[in-house]
Design a protein around this motif. Structure first.
Motif: not given
Length: 303
Positions: A226-228, A264-266, A273-276, A252-255
């Motif tokens: 996601i951060d990439e 939203l910053a990566p 995302l991590q808790p999901l 997850i799709l929303a993030l």
């Protein structure tokens, strides 16, 4: 950049699948891959059901793609692949070379699936000459090599990257989920349906090692890029793929959508995302490291 939802890897009850895709119809995803890609014994949905879901996706403004099975072991499975590739209404994701041959012979455009394992420019050019309009890069390919392929490859061929989910590592003639219950493959009693995110395999030291999903073996850790997404956009990646999981797929799709839109910053997205995520994240292959490693991107390191 578009977001895609990969084909469902797991075996879920019929109504669970319909409810899942009803929610996906209202999600920000652009492309939805549909169909049974793992095991032909999974019979909760037939091809006609998948086409009904494809119709729902199309009516919701999304691109629906029908995916073929990866490992074909019988005449019945080959016949099922022929039925999928013969559908005239939707683009097809070809997950083995038999499907590629069928679509090429019919002069139909297709998506070259993840399991075709295309690693170099001549192979990519050849795939495009057969009719591929999009291809999915192999999991093990580091971003530097992928960037070179995109720059030097066919200009009208879109590139898709597997950006989130447990990595599908291998397929076997044996069903490991059935074997774990001492059941033969031909009398598996559909054991997969009891494991909506696969069956965790641990080492003797009780560390998560692999996930068994019928004849498919997956990584225990979850591939997470996601951060990439900003780097992918600069590279010219056209589509980022998210693999469905039993819980939190919509969130997850929303993030991912928020990151690609720049709202939203990566590094914040990875934190949220991590808790999901059902296990630890990894991204080693993308950085040329062992796949289970988690490498911080430059933006994360300087944040």
């Amino acid at each position: 950049m578009k977001l895609s939802l990969g084909a469902l890897q797991y075996y879920w009850p019929r109504q669970t699948i319909f409810d899942f895709y009803q929610a996906i119809a209202a999600s920000p995803v652009d492309i939805v891959y549909l169909g049974e890609t793992v095991c032909s014994r999974r019979h909760e949905l037939r091809l006609s059901d998948w086409i009904d879901i494809a119709d729902l996706m199309r009516d919701s403004g999304k691109e629906a793609v029908l995916s073929t099975q990866v490992l074909l072991e019988s005449g019945i499975e080959v016949s099922a692949m022929h039925k999928v590739t013969g559908n005239p209404d939707y683009l097809i994701e070809a997950n083995d070379m038999g499907a590629v041959q069928r679509l090429s012979a019919a002069q139909r455009p297709f998506v070259g699936g993840l399991h075709l394992n295309i690693y170099n420019q001549p192979a990519l050019t050849w795939l495009a000459s057969l009719g591929a309009t999009r291809w999915v890069a192999p999991l093990e390919m580091k971003h530097q090599d992928l960037s070179a392929l995109i720059q030097d490859g066919p200009k009208d061929l879109q590139t898709e990257v597997f950006a989130y989910g447990r990595m599908p590592l291998a397929f076997s003639a044996r069903c490991f989920t059935a074997r774990q219950r001492n059941l033969p493959k031909d009398d598996c009693q559909f054991a997969c349906i009891d494991h909506p995110d696969g069956l965790m395999l641990k080492t003797r030291e009780s560390e998560d090692f692999l996930v068994l999903n019928g004849i498919q073996t997956q990584s225990a850790r979850v591939h997470n890029l996601i951060d990439e997404l900003p780097r992918m956009q600069r590279m010219g990646v056209a589509v980022a793929r998210i693999s469905p999981q039993a819980q939190h797929t919509h969130e997850i799709l929303a993030l991912f959508d928020a990151v690609r839109r720049g709202t939203l910053a990566p590094h914040d997205a990875r934190t949220q995302l991590q808790p999901l995520v059902p296990d630890q994240s990894c991204n080693g292959y993308w950085h040329g490291q062992p796949g289970l490693d988690l490498v911080e991107t430059q933006t994360l390191a300087t944040a």
